[in-house]
Design a protein around this motif. Structure first.
Motif, PDB file in Angstrom:
ATOM      1  N   LEU A  59     -10.557   5.749  13.696  1.00 30.28           N
ATOM      2  CA  LEU A  59     -10.399   4.774  12.613  1.00 30.28           C
ATOM      3  C   LEU A  59     -11.579   4.908  11.679  1.00 30.28           C
ATOM      4  N   PRO A  60     -11.442   4.486  10.437  1.00 28.44           N
ATOM      5  CA  PRO A  60     -10.348   3.722   9.847  1.00 28.44           C
ATOM      6  C   PRO A  60      -9.154   4.588   9.459  1.00 28.44           C
ATOM      7  N   LEU A  61      -8.011   3.900   9.346  1.00 30.21           N
ATOM      8  CA  LEU A  61      -6.776   4.490   8.838  1.00 30.21           C
ATOM      9  C   LEU A  61      -6.219   3.562   7.772  1.00 30.21           C
ATOM     10  N   PRO A  62      -5.596   4.114   6.734  1.00 35.70           N
ATOM     11  CA  PRO A  62      -5.007   3.250   5.708  1.00 35.70           C
ATOM     12  C   PRO A  62      -3.881   2.402   6.292  1.00 35.70           C
ATOM     13  N   ALA A  63      -3.730   1.201   5.747  1.00 33.75           N
ATOM     14  CA  ALA A  63      -2.677   0.279   6.184  1.00 33.75           C
ATOM     15  C   ALA A  63      -1.967  -0.284   4.963  1.00 33.75           C
ATOM     16  N   THR A  64      -0.657  -0.172   4.963  1.00 36.25           N
ATOM     17  CA  THR A  64       0.166  -0.822   3.938  1.00 36.25           C
ATOM     18  C   THR A  64       1.242  -1.620   4.646  1.00 36.25           C
ATOM     19  N   LEU A  65       1.230  -2.919   4.402  1.00 34.50           N
ATOM     20  CA  LEU A  65       2.238  -3.817   4.954  1.00 34.50           C
ATOM     21  C   LEU A  65       3.237  -4.097   3.848  1.00 34.50           C
ATOM     22  N   GLY A  66       4.488  -3.711   4.107  1.00 38.43           N
ATOM     23  CA  GLY A  66       5.520  -3.806   3.090  1.00 38.43           C
ATOM     24  C   GLY A  66       6.432  -4.994   3.263  1.00 38.43           C
ATOM     25  N   PRO A  67       7.734  -4.744   3.226  1.00 41.19           N
ATOM     26  CA  PRO A  67       8.715  -5.826   3.197  1.00 41.19           C
ATOM     27  C   PRO A  67       8.691  -6.714   4.438  1.00 41.19           C
ATOM     28  N   VAL A  68       9.137  -7.945   4.227  1.00 40.69           N
ATOM     29  CA  VAL A  68       9.353  -8.901   5.306  1.00 40.69           C
ATOM     30  C   VAL A  68      10.747  -8.653   5.859  1.00 40.69           C
ATOM     31  N   ARG A  69      10.861  -8.657   7.191  1.00 42.51           N
ATOM     32  CA  ARG A  69      12.170  -8.455   7.815  1.00 42.51           C
ATOM     33  C   ARG A  69      12.178  -9.030   9.220  1.00 42.51           C
ATOM     34  N   MET A  70      13.365  -9.144   9.764  1.00 42.93           N
ATOM     35  CA  MET A  70      13.512  -9.534  11.158  1.00 42.93           C
ATOM     36  C   MET A  70      13.436  -8.267  12.013  1.00 42.93           C
ATOM     37  N   LEU A  71      12.765  -8.368  13.130  1.00 39.69           N
ATOM     38  CA  LEU A  71      12.713  -7.293  14.115  1.00 39.69           C
ATOM     39  C   LEU A  71      12.965  -7.985  15.455  1.00 39.69           C
ATOM     40  N   GLY A  72      14.181  -7.883  15.929  1.00 39.18           N
ATOM     41  CA  GLY A  72      14.557  -8.665  17.096  1.00 39.18           C
ATOM     42  C   GLY A  72      14.508 -10.132  16.724  1.00 39.18           C
ATOM     43  N   ARG A  73      13.715 -10.902  17.465  1.00 37.14           N
ATOM     44  CA  ARG A  73      13.567 -12.334  17.188  1.00 37.14           C
ATOM     45  C   ARG A  73      12.283 -12.648  16.434  1.00 37.14           C
ATOM     46  N   ALA A  74      11.602 -11.634  15.915  1.00 31.14           N
ATOM     47  CA  ALA A  74      10.336 -11.836  15.207  1.00 31.14           C
ATOM     48  C   ALA A  74      10.510 -11.609  13.710  1.00 31.14           C
ATOM     49  N   LEU A  75       9.765 -12.396  12.939  1.00 29.26           N
ATOM     50  CA  LEU A  75       9.660 -12.172  11.495  1.00 29.26           C
ATOM     51  C   LEU A  75       8.405 -11.333  11.298  1.00 29.26           C
ATOM     52  N   VAL A  76       8.532 -10.186  10.636  1.00 30.80           N
ATOM     53  CA  VAL A  76       7.416  -9.235  10.550  1.00 30.80           C
ATOM     54  C   VAL A  76       7.265  -8.698   9.130  1.00 30.80           C
ATOM     55  N   ARG A  77       6.095  -8.096   8.889  1.00 29.63           N
ATOM     56  CA  ARG A  77       5.876  -7.240   7.721  1.00 29.63           C
ATOM     57  C   ARG A  77       5.883  -5.815   8.249  1.00 29.63           C
ATOM     58  N   GLU A  78       6.737  -4.979   7.675  1.00 25.23           N
ATOM     59  CA  GLU A  78       6.764  -3.569   8.058  1.00 25.23           C
ATOM     60  C   GLU A  78       5.430  -2.924   7.706  1.00 25.23           C
ATOM     61  N   VAL A  79       4.990  -2.014   8.557  1.00 26.98           N
ATOM     62  CA  VAL A  79       3.794  -1.220   8.280  1.00 26.98           C
ATOM     63  C   VAL A  79       4.258   0.191   7.954  1.00 26.98           C
ATOM     64  N   THR A  80       3.786   0.723   6.843  1.00 32.10           N
ATOM     65  CA  THR A  80       4.145   2.083   6.468  1.00 32.10           C
ATOM     66  C   THR A  80       3.658   3.045   7.543  1.00 32.10           C
ATOM     67  N   ALA A  81       4.596   3.799   8.078  1.00 26.92           N
ATOM     68  CA  ALA A  81       4.289   4.744   9.162  1.00 26.92           C
ATOM     69  C   ALA A  81       3.805   6.060   8.558  1.00 26.92           C
ATOM     70  N   THR A  82       2.529   6.096   8.214  1.00 23.15           N
ATOM     71  CA  THR A  82       1.949   7.313   7.642  1.00 23.15           C
ATOM     72  C   THR A  82       1.925   8.415   8.691  1.00 23.15           C
ATOM     73  N   PRO A  83       1.813   9.666   8.280  1.00 18.95           N
ATOM     74  CA  PRO A  83       1.683  10.750   9.262  1.00 18.95           C
ATOM     75  C   PRO A  83       0.496  10.542  10.204  1.00 18.95           C
ATOM     76  N   GLU A  84      -0.623   9.996   9.690  1.00 24.38           N
ATOM     77  CA  GLU A  84      -1.805   9.765  10.522  1.00 24.38           C
ATOM     78  C   GLU A  84      -1.531   8.687  11.580  1.00 24.38           C
ATOM     79  N   LEU A  85      -0.809   7.643  11.183  1.00 28.70           N
ATOM     80  CA  LEU A  85      -0.473   6.576  12.124  1.00 28.70           C
ATOM     81  C   LEU A  85       0.500   7.081  13.192  1.00 28.70           C
ATOM     82  N   ARG A  86       1.479   7.871  12.773  1.00 30.58           N
ATOM     83  CA  ARG A  86       2.417   8.462  13.739  1.00 30.58           C
ATOM     84  C   ARG A  86       1.690   9.408  14.700  1.00 30.58           C
ATOM     85  N   ALA A  87       0.742  10.187  14.169  1.00 27.70           N
ATOM     86  CA  ALA A  87      -0.021  11.117  15.014  1.00 27.70           C
ATOM     87  C   ALA A  87      -0.868  10.353  16.029  1.00 27.70           C
TER      88      ALA A  87
END
Length: 157
Positions: A59-87
């Motif tokens: 770390l550090p790694l860039p973070a971008t929190l995008g749209p609000v959505r439901m994920l199962g029973r949780a209300l969340v902000r999506e995090v952009t899955a950058t190649p570095e985060l996936r790695a």
């Protein structure tokens, strides 16, 4: 079970907390009033039976929190899955015992509310409509022991 979680820089953390407060002020469920010391905006990378011997998290790694959505029973902000985060997820997944979820099933997100009624999602989206994406960085890592209910820092570097 232990988690590996990434924590946001101060400004991004405060923006998420503001969204928690706005949901709560609108009479909607949010994490604003959750009393446990672990209650802090974070990205759970994975869960594993142990994090002993874990190498420092790059770390550090860039973070971008995008749209609000439901994920199962949780209300969340999506995090952009950058190649570095996936790695990072793939690397941790391949080195820890019994990791979950596997890379192809991981949905990076920061929670706004748990056990959120799906019927309230449109109201939440309206409350947060003026909230642009949150840009910041993941600057620290921690682990939460689900059984002992304790937190510990994970080295970074």
């Amino acid at each position: 079970m232990h988690t590996v979680e990434l924590l946001l820089n101060r400004t991004a953390d405060e923006r998420v907390r503001d969204q928690w407060r706005r949901l709560h002020a609108a009479g909607l469920p949010s994490l604003a009033t959750h009393p446990h010391p672990s209650n802090r905006p974070h990205l759970t990378v994975l869960k594993a039976s142990s994090v002993a011997g874990l190498a420092p998290v790059p770390l550090p790694l860039p973070a971008t929190l995008g749209p609000v959505r439901m994920l199962g029973r949780a209300l969340v902000r999506e995090v952009t899955a950058t190649p570095e985060l996936r790695a990072l997820h793939r690397s941790l997944w391949s080195t820890l015992p019994d990791p979950w979820p596997p890379p192809e099933d991981w949905v990076p997100h920061v929670s706004l509310a748990l056990r959120f009624p799906a019927a309230s999602c449109p109201a939440a989206v309206e409350v947060l409509a003026a909230s642009p994406p949150v840009h910041g960085s993941f600057v620290a890592a921690r682990s939460y022991d689900i059984v002992a209910r304790t937190l510990s820092d994970i080295p970074t570097g």
